[in-house]
Design a protein around this motif. Structure first.
Motif, PDB file in Angstrom:
ATOM      1  N   ILE B 155      40.527  57.256  34.651  1.00 41.35           N
ATOM      2  CA  ILE B 155      40.904  57.168  36.075  1.00 41.35           C
ATOM      3  C   ILE B 155      39.645  57.193  36.947  1.00 41.35           C
ATOM      4  O   ILE B 155      39.491  56.389  37.870  1.00 41.35           O
ATOM      5  CB  ILE B 155      41.878  58.306  36.455  1.00 41.35           C
ATOM      6  CG1 ILE B 155      43.216  58.074  35.746  1.00 41.35           C
ATOM      7  CG2 ILE B 155      42.071  58.404  37.964  1.00 41.35           C
ATOM      8  CD1 ILE B 155      44.159  59.253  35.767  1.00 41.35           C
ATOM      9  N   ASN B 156      38.723  58.092  36.604  1.00 40.48           N
ATOM     10  CA  ASN B 156      37.474  58.157  37.371  1.00 40.48           C
ATOM     11  C   ASN B 156      36.671  56.865  37.251  1.00 40.48           C
ATOM     12  O   ASN B 156      36.037  56.421  38.211  1.00 40.48           O
ATOM     13  CB  ASN B 156      36.629  59.352  36.892  1.00 40.48           C
ATOM     14  CG  ASN B 156      37.140  60.657  37.465  1.00 40.48           C
ATOM     15  OD1 ASN B 156      37.712  60.688  38.557  1.00 40.48           O
ATOM     16  ND2 ASN B 156      36.962  61.738  36.733  1.00 40.48           N
ATOM     17  N   MET B 157      36.722  56.286  36.056  1.00 37.33           N
ATOM     18  CA  MET B 157      35.997  55.029  35.862  1.00 37.33           C
ATOM     19  C   MET B 157      36.629  53.893  36.677  1.00 37.33           C
ATOM     20  O   MET B 157      35.931  53.056  37.255  1.00 37.33           O
ATOM     21  CB  MET B 157      35.985  54.657  34.386  1.00 37.33           C
ATOM     22  CG  MET B 157      34.861  53.702  34.057  1.00 37.33           C
ATOM     23  SD  MET B 157      34.945  53.143  32.372  1.00 37.33           S
ATOM     24  CE  MET B 157      35.831  51.627  32.573  1.00 37.33           C
ATOM     25  N   MET B 158      37.976  53.922  36.732  1.00 35.81           N
ATOM     26  CA  MET B 158      38.676  52.913  37.540  1.00 35.81           C
ATOM     27  C   MET B 158      38.274  53.044  39.007  1.00 35.81           C
ATOM     28  O   MET B 158      38.060  52.039  39.696  1.00 35.81           O
ATOM     29  CB  MET B 158      40.201  53.088  37.431  1.00 35.81           C
ATOM     30  CG  MET B 158      40.759  52.829  36.047  1.00 35.81           C
ATOM     31  SD  MET B 158      40.538  51.143  35.525  1.00 35.81           S
ATOM     32  CE  MET B 158      41.981  50.406  36.201  1.00 35.81           C
ATOM     33  N   LYS B 159      38.145  54.295  39.463  1.00 38.48           N
ATOM     34  CA  LYS B 159      37.734  54.504  40.864  1.00 38.48           C
ATOM     35  C   LYS B 159      36.354  53.889  41.087  1.00 38.48           C
ATOM     36  O   LYS B 159      36.103  53.220  42.090  1.00 38.48           O
ATOM     37  CB  LYS B 159      37.681  56.008  41.167  1.00 38.48           C
ATOM     38  CG  LYS B 159      39.036  56.668  41.298  1.00 38.48           C
ATOM     39  CD  LYS B 159      38.835  58.142  41.603  1.00 38.48           C
ATOM     40  CE  LYS B 159      40.133  58.912  41.447  1.00 38.48           C
ATOM     41  NZ  LYS B 159      39.916  60.364  41.397  1.00 38.48           N
ATOM     42  N   TYR B 160      35.460  54.144  40.130  1.00 41.23           N
ATOM     43  CA  TYR B 160      34.095  53.592  40.230  1.00 41.23           C
ATOM     44  C   TYR B 160      34.146  52.061  40.268  1.00 41.23           C
ATOM     45  O   TYR B 160      33.437  51.429  41.050  1.00 41.23           O
ATOM     46  CB  TYR B 160      33.256  54.087  39.046  1.00 41.23           C
ATOM     47  CG  TYR B 160      31.797  53.686  39.117  1.00 41.23           C
ATOM     48  CD1 TYR B 160      30.890  54.427  39.867  1.00 41.23           C
ATOM     49  CD2 TYR B 160      31.324  52.549  38.443  1.00 41.23           C
ATOM     50  CE1 TYR B 160      29.552  54.057  39.948  1.00 41.23           C
ATOM     51  CE2 TYR B 160      30.003  52.170  38.512  1.00 41.23           C
ATOM     52  CZ  TYR B 160      29.107  52.925  39.258  1.00 41.23           C
ATOM     53  OH  TYR B 160      27.791  52.555  39.336  1.00 41.23           O
ATOM     54  N   MET B 161      35.033  51.510  39.428  1.00 45.07           N
ATOM     55  CA  MET B 161      35.156  50.054  39.384  1.00 45.07           C
ATOM     56  C   MET B 161      35.646  49.504  40.719  1.00 45.07           C
ATOM     57  O   MET B 161      35.103  48.523  41.231  1.00 45.07           O
ATOM     58  CB  MET B 161      36.137  49.635  38.277  1.00 45.07           C
ATOM     59  CG  MET B 161      35.543  49.707  36.890  1.00 45.07           C
ATOM     60  SD  MET B 161      36.756  49.299  35.635  1.00 45.07           S
ATOM     61  CE  MET B 161      36.807  47.529  35.753  1.00 45.07           C
ATOM     62  N   PHE B 162      36.670  50.153  41.284  1.00 38.78           N
ATOM     63  CA  PHE B 162      37.243  49.647  42.539  1.00 38.78           C
ATOM     64  C   PHE B 162      36.301  49.830  43.723  1.00 38.78           C
ATOM     65  O   PHE B 162      36.268  49.011  44.631  1.00 38.78           O
ATOM     66  CB  PHE B 162      38.599  50.297  42.807  1.00 38.78           C
ATOM     67  CG  PHE B 162      39.702  49.664  42.005  1.00 38.78           C
ATOM     68  CD1 PHE B 162      40.117  48.365  42.283  1.00 38.78           C
ATOM     69  CD2 PHE B 162      40.298  50.334  40.956  1.00 38.78           C
ATOM     70  CE1 PHE B 162      41.121  47.751  41.530  1.00 38.78           C
ATOM     71  CE2 PHE B 162      41.297  49.735  40.201  1.00 38.78           C
ATOM     72  CZ  PHE B 162      41.710  48.434  40.479  1.00 38.78           C
ATOM     73  N   ILE B 163      35.535  50.920  43.699  1.00 34.34           N
ATOM     74  CA  ILE B 163      34.649  51.183  44.838  1.00 34.34           C
ATOM     75  C   ILE B 163      33.356  50.382  44.737  1.00 34.34           C
ATOM     76  O   ILE B 163      32.870  49.834  45.722  1.00 34.34           O
ATOM     77  CB  ILE B 163      34.354  52.702  44.958  1.00 34.34           C
ATOM     78  CG1 ILE B 163      35.643  53.462  45.248  1.00 34.34           C
ATOM     79  CG2 ILE B 163      33.306  52.987  46.043  1.00 34.34           C
ATOM     80  CD1 ILE B 163      35.540  54.960  45.116  1.00 34.34           C
ATOM     81  N   PHE B 164      32.787  50.304  43.531  1.00 35.55           N
ATOM     82  CA  PHE B 164      31.465  49.679  43.395  1.00 35.55           C
ATOM     83  C   PHE B 164      31.460  48.335  42.644  1.00 35.55           C
ATOM     84  O   PHE B 164      30.948  47.342  43.139  1.00 35.55           O
ATOM     85  CB  PHE B 164      30.496  50.633  42.683  1.00 35.55           C
ATOM     86  CG  PHE B 164      30.213  51.890  43.460  1.00 35.55           C
ATOM     87  CD1 PHE B 164      29.578  51.840  44.696  1.00 35.55           C
ATOM     88  CD2 PHE B 164      30.567  53.131  42.953  1.00 35.55           C
ATOM     89  CE1 PHE B 164      29.305  52.991  45.415  1.00 35.55           C
ATOM     90  CE2 PHE B 164      30.298  54.292  43.664  1.00 35.55           C
ATOM     91  CZ  PHE B 164      29.674  54.222  44.897  1.00 35.55           C
ATOM     92  N   MET B 165      32.030  48.348  41.429  1.00 38.43           N
ATOM     93  CA  MET B 165      31.852  47.172  40.570  1.00 38.43           C
ATOM     94  C   MET B 165      32.544  45.917  41.088  1.00 38.43           C
ATOM     95  O   MET B 165      31.927  44.854  41.193  1.00 38.43           O
ATOM     96  CB  MET B 165      32.362  47.486  39.152  1.00 38.43           C
ATOM     97  CG  MET B 165      31.436  48.404  38.392  1.00 38.43           C
ATOM     98  SD  MET B 165      32.163  48.947  36.854  1.00 38.43           S
ATOM     99  CE  MET B 165      32.305  47.414  35.976  1.00 38.43           C
ATOM    100  N   ILE B 166      33.830  46.055  41.421  1.00 34.62           N
ATOM    101  CA  ILE B 166      34.608  44.860  41.799  1.00 34.62           C
ATOM    102  C   ILE B 166      34.135  44.274  43.137  1.00 34.62           C
ATOM    103  O   ILE B 166      33.876  43.063  43.215  1.00 34.62           O
ATOM    104  CB  ILE B 166      36.127  45.156  41.762  1.00 34.62           C
ATOM    105  CG1 ILE B 166      36.522  45.429  40.304  1.00 34.62           C
ATOM    106  CG2 ILE B 166      36.939  43.984  42.330  1.00 34.62           C
ATOM    107  CD1 ILE B 166      37.940  45.893  40.085  1.00 34.62           C
ATOM    108  N   PRO B 167      33.966  45.092  44.192  1.00 37.95           N
ATOM    109  CA  PRO B 167      33.467  44.503  45.449  1.00 37.95           C
ATOM    110  C   PRO B 167      32.129  43.787  45.277  1.00 37.95           C
ATOM    111  O   PRO B 167      31.914  42.709  45.835  1.00 37.95           O
ATOM    112  CB  PRO B 167      33.313  45.728  46.374  1.00 37.95           C
ATOM    113  CG  PRO B 167      34.250  46.732  45.827  1.00 37.95           C
ATOM    114  CD  PRO B 167      34.270  46.516  44.348  1.00 37.95           C
ATOM    115  N   THR B 168      31.243  44.373  44.457  1.00 39.72           N
ATOM    116  CA  THR B 168      29.940  43.747  44.220  1.00 39.72           C
ATOM    117  C   THR B 168      30.117  42.362  43.584  1.00 39.72           C
ATOM    118  O   THR B 168      29.487  41.379  43.992  1.00 39.72           O
ATOM    119  CB  THR B 168      29.084  44.640  43.279  1.00 39.72           C
ATOM    120  OG1 THR B 168      28.981  45.915  43.868  1.00 39.72           O
ATOM    121  CG2 THR B 168      27.707  44.062  43.062  1.00 39.72           C
ATOM    122  N   LEU B 169      31.005  42.334  42.592  1.00 41.25           N
ATOM    123  CA  LEU B 169      31.249  41.080  41.871  1.00 41.25           C
ATOM    124  C   LEU B 169      31.860  40.027  42.810  1.00 41.25           C
ATOM    125  O   LEU B 169      31.415  38.868  42.837  1.00 41.25           O
ATOM    126  CB  LEU B 169      32.195  41.369  40.695  1.00 41.25           C
ATOM    127  CG  LEU B 169      32.171  40.403  39.536  1.00 41.25           C
ATOM    128  CD1 LEU B 169      30.783  40.289  38.941  1.00 41.25           C
ATOM    129  CD2 LEU B 169      33.150  40.848  38.469  1.00 41.25           C
TER     130      LEU B 169
END
Lengths: 288, 241
Positions: B155-169
């Protein structure tokens, strides 16, 4: 070996101290039992002494030097035996032992220990195929694989059958006889009776009493002899009971008369057990 | 043998025995599947994206998985009372994580070089992967400290993905096009990561490379210090308190 002076400890999120000014010492070459009901601070005391917890108040000296002054080298000198299995389950027993052995300068003959504990033949099996008892025995080998000067043991015989528990207890005694020092934490008073040279009872974060098991029994027991007997023509079921003061029994005519004229079924000194002392000192039923 | 080496060899052996290495190779094969299904012969644009996802999310996961295995089995308890250095323990996990990311890069690059067209410097990609994976392995530690169990870590990793990884991509492939968002994303480590990975194609401006190197380099040092400091707290918690 250890001098613990007025140590107090409070967990960061707690309002109250868990350890409230404990003072005791552990001598080289003794088995020291730390006893008490759950939650009184035994584990916390052990964790402080194995340097898992820092930030305590008071002083702890190991070999005359403040414990806080030791770094990771301290672990070269101690062994810690856990109650729960602590091995990599997908590795074999031998791979586990070899991995941990390589972290230490001193290396004991673990093959001999595994043979004695009956797990040598299973050394190439993965630990997840071990029974609970085998894992506990492997825990002990893990704890002593560096020939430690001090051994911290938490419930070392829980989960073992009587014969393996006997072997393990003999090994602990031999370790002590060769000069090793043991801090033993257990609820099994038989183990305490058999192994410990001195014991400390903890109650509510404090040491309530420290002494040898023998002295504790004398102190808390009744110095009496209890006799169960029958009339000579009755069966073997005792129907009557008499109690005599131990100190004056050698000149107690009533006792001698009873010996001569009645059929004695049982006769016991009323030495108390450590179980009774545990309950009396801690005020808690042991397995409650 | 120095304890760092003992730990490293032990960690590698456990990666094999717990099938984590296999899982990592399977993921690499999945990426190959993605490349295979891409009909564009020149994959220079898509390649860094796959490496980006792998060296960020897989790095976080790998650290978390190994620590949770150790927690679950109690082996972490016993490691805490051995004469190993905390730094060695932490660095070891990061080194193994970076090595796994490199293996994925090599597999994917070989495939790309043989079966597709790719115009990227392998050395540049290698350097980027090392830095991105190292940084994210440290993020993995922090997320693991904050997670009670593996599900919480996911869940924490998903949060990281939604906040940082996906917007960057999304911003990098121009789905999000907004100056303010673009500016804000420079604060995200994932932005530095993607810049550095694309820099291997040779079209990135120098200031951006300097920004990304500084962010991830200095960030890794700072993060390592935080991870090291917080490990003490984590160790106390894991010792059963």
């Amino acid at each position: 070996m250890f001098q613990v002076k007025d140590v107090t400890y409070r967990y960061p999120k707690n309002r109250e101290d868990t350890i409230k000014g404990i003072t005791f010492d552990i001598r080289q070459g003794e088995i020291f039992g730390l006893l008490g009901p759950s939650g009184v601070g035994k584990s916390t005391t052990q964790k402080i002494m194995v340097k898992l917890l820092s930030g305590y108040q008071g002083e702890i000296y190991y070999r005359g030097k403040e414990l806080k002054g030791y770094d990771k080298e301290y672990y070269q000198e101690i062994g810690v035996g856990f109650e729960v299995p602590v091995h990599f389950s997908k590795l074999t027993a031998e791979e586990n032992i070899n991995f941990f052995r390589k972290l230490y300068r001193n290396q004991a003959n673990t093959d001999a220990m595994m043979k004695r504990l009956g797990i040598f033949d299973a050394r190439n099996k993965k630990v997840d195929q071990f029974s609970k008892g085998m894992k506990i025995r492997l825990n002990f080998v893990r704890a002593v694989l560096n020939n430690p000067a001090v051994l911290f043991l938490d419930e070392p015989t829980i989960g073992l059958d009587p014969s393996n528990a006997r072997i393990l207890k003999t090994m602990i005694k031999e370790y002590r006889d060769y000069g090793g020092t043991v801090l033993l934490s257990t609820h099994l008073m038989n183990d305490v009776d058999e192994l410990c040279d001195r014991v400390a009872f903890m109650v509510d974060g404090q040491i309530a009493e420290i002494d040898t098991p023998q002295n504790l029994k004398l102190k808390h027991g009744e110095k009496k002899v209890e006799v169960e007997y029958n009339e000579h023509d009755a069966g073997d079921r005792p129907s009557k009971r008499a109690s005599f003061e131990l100190e004056t029994i050698n000149r107690n005519e009533e006792f001698f008369k009873l010996m001569r004229t009645k059929k004695i079924i049982t006769m016991h000194s009323k030495e108390t057990t450590l179980d009774d002392i545990f309950i009396k000192i801690t005020g808690v039923e042991k397995h409650a | 043998m120095p304890n760092f080496l003992v730990l490293l060899l032990g960690e590698i052996k456990r990666l094999q025995r717990y099938n984590i290495m296999t899982a990592s190779v399977v993921v690499a094969l999945l990426w190959i599947g993605v490349l295979y299904l891409t009909e564009i012969p020149d994959i220079t644009f898509i390649f860094p994206m796959l490496i980006y996802v792998d060296s960020t999310s897989m790095a976080i996961l790998l650290v978390g998985v190994t620590i949770f295995f150790e927690k679950q089995e109690g082996s972490l308890h016993t490691l805490l009372v051995t004469p190993i250095n905390k730094k060695d323990y932490l660095l070891n996990k990061s080194v193994v994580t970076v090595a796994t990311s490199i293996v994925t890069l090599v597999i994917l690059y070989l495939y790309a070089a043989i079966f597709k067209e790719i115009d990227m410097s392998f050395t540049g990609l290698l350097g980027a992967v090392i830095l991105v994976s190292l940084f994210h392995s440290l993020v993995g530690f922090l997320l693991t400290y904050r997670s009670r169990d593996f599900t919480a870590l996911l869940i924490n990793m998903m949060k990281y993905m939604f906040i940082f990884m996906i917007p960057t991509l999304l911003e990098y492939i121009r789905i999000i096009q907004h100056d303010l968002v673009e500016m804000i994303l420079y604060l995200a480590p994932t932005k530095a990561a993607i810049i550095l990975l694309y820099a291997a194609a040779g079209e990135t401006e120098l200031w951006e490379i300097i920004y990304a190197l500084t962010y991830l380099g200095v960030g890794s040092i700072v993060l390592f210090m935080v991870v090291l400091k917080k490990f003490e707290q984590f160790a106390v918690q894991e010792s059963g308190v």
